[in-house]
Write a protein that holds these residues in place. Sequence first.
Motif, mmCIF file in Angstrom:
data_model
loop_
_atom_site.group_PDB
_atom_site.id
_atom_site.type_symbol
_atom_site.label_atom_id
_atom_site.label_comp_id
_atom_site.label_asym_id
_atom_site.label_seq_id
_atom_site.Cartn_x
_atom_site.Cartn_y
_atom_site.Cartn_z
ATOM 1 N N GLY A 107 10.612 -19.053 23.293
ATOM 2 C CA GLY A 107 10.514 -18.078 22.202
ATOM 3 C C GLY A 107 9.835 -16.801 22.640
ATOM 4 O O GLY A 107 10.301 -15.687 22.353
ATOM 5 N N ASN A 108 8.732 -16.939 23.359
ATOM 6 C CA ASN A 108 7.991 -15.767 23.819
ATOM 7 C C ASN A 108 8.819 -14.915 24.773
ATOM 8 O O ASN A 108 8.748 -13.681 24.755
ATOM 9 C CB ASN A 108 6.697 -16.204 24.493
ATOM 10 N N LEU A 109 9.635 -15.570 25.614
ATOM 11 C CA LEU A 109 10.501 -14.845 26.544
ATOM 12 C C LEU A 109 11.473 -13.945 25.785
ATOM 13 O O LEU A 109 11.639 -12.767 26.111
ATOM 14 C CB LEU A 109 11.273 -15.841 27.405
ATOM 15 N N LEU A 110 12.137 -14.495 24.763
ATOM 16 C CA LEU A 110 13.115 -13.718 24.006
ATOM 17 C C LEU A 110 12.450 -12.569 23.255
ATOM 18 O O LEU A 110 12.984 -11.455 23.195
ATOM 19 C CB LEU A 110 13.853 -14.633 23.030
ATOM 20 N N ILE A 111 11.282 -12.824 22.694
ATOM 21 C CA ILE A 111 10.571 -11.781 21.952
ATOM 22 C C ILE A 111 10.172 -10.636 22.885
ATOM 23 O O ILE A 111 10.186 -9.464 22.492
ATOM 24 C CB ILE A 111 9.338 -12.383 21.250
ATOM 25 N N SER A 112 9.842 -10.962 24.129
ATOM 26 C CA SER A 112 9.433 -9.918 25.069
ATOM 27 C C SER A 112 10.605 -9.050 25.530
ATOM 28 O O SER A 112 10.399 -7.943 26.035
ATOM 29 C CB SER A 112 8.757 -10.548 26.296
#
Length: 301
Positions: A107-112
Amino acid sequence: MVNLEWYRTFKAVYKNGNFSVAAKELFMSQPAVSQQISMLEAHVGNKLFNRKSKGVEPTEYAKLLNNLIIDALDRLENVETTFRTKAEDANRLISVGISQHLFSCIGNLLISKFDLIDFTFAENDALFELVDSKKLDFAIVTKGYETFDTVYEIVGKIKLIMVAPTSLDITEFRQKLKADNYTEIEQWLNEQKWYSHDARIPHIKLFWLHAFNKKRPSMVPNYIIPSESEMLRLLSKNEGVAVTWNCNARKLIKENKLQLMWNSFHVPEQFVYLLTSKNNNANSFFDTISKELKLFFGNRL
């Protein structure tokens, strides 16, 4: 200096043979089109169009001018369209479906990487239905779907592993593991406190099926925490064991907050797929998401 908009207007009038039609195509008023053509004629020093009862016809000089500028003008318009598309993509909201346990690790990867994402949490089949009905742009799933209206790409592999806090002494467990004494291994594990993200204990059941060739584990989870990331965070500060996807435990293991207890060679890896519908107007994002996920999963535990 010549105004490029004059040439764009010239192209539209030349193609349509009519000032009114060109004005509609360019979202301009007819007087504005006439004015730009007059200014271009003054600049080149030649008349470009002769009026007819219905529309206009190009002069010989206009035909020559069109041959000279059309290729260059088309290239400029293609560049403009490309930049406009990129700008629109940068501000477009995309919808992504994913299970909660996969969201914990990527999730954090996509948000970044993207400014606007609407996430939906669901399991594989429900996510497929949402993509197939074009209610979601993309889904990240652990099951492939071969259909006429959808396409998918394998973006990585994940695997179930067993972890524990670094404070837990697992010396005895590793000795039994080294001796391949599965009866005593299972007995030792049954004596531990167990954490699960789901009351149905799907991860534990799957691990037991492959590691012990048993459909049902004999233990009951002590703690059920419906977020795999929160489950692992709490496990790292307390006593117990858990089965989790390796991608979720990776960071905590590197930080020495969890330890890898068992990475059984009997437990198979599982593919992760990026799924979308054909002719999706967000397909320009597909390659970007696929590339980022492949880079992430390529760095496996």
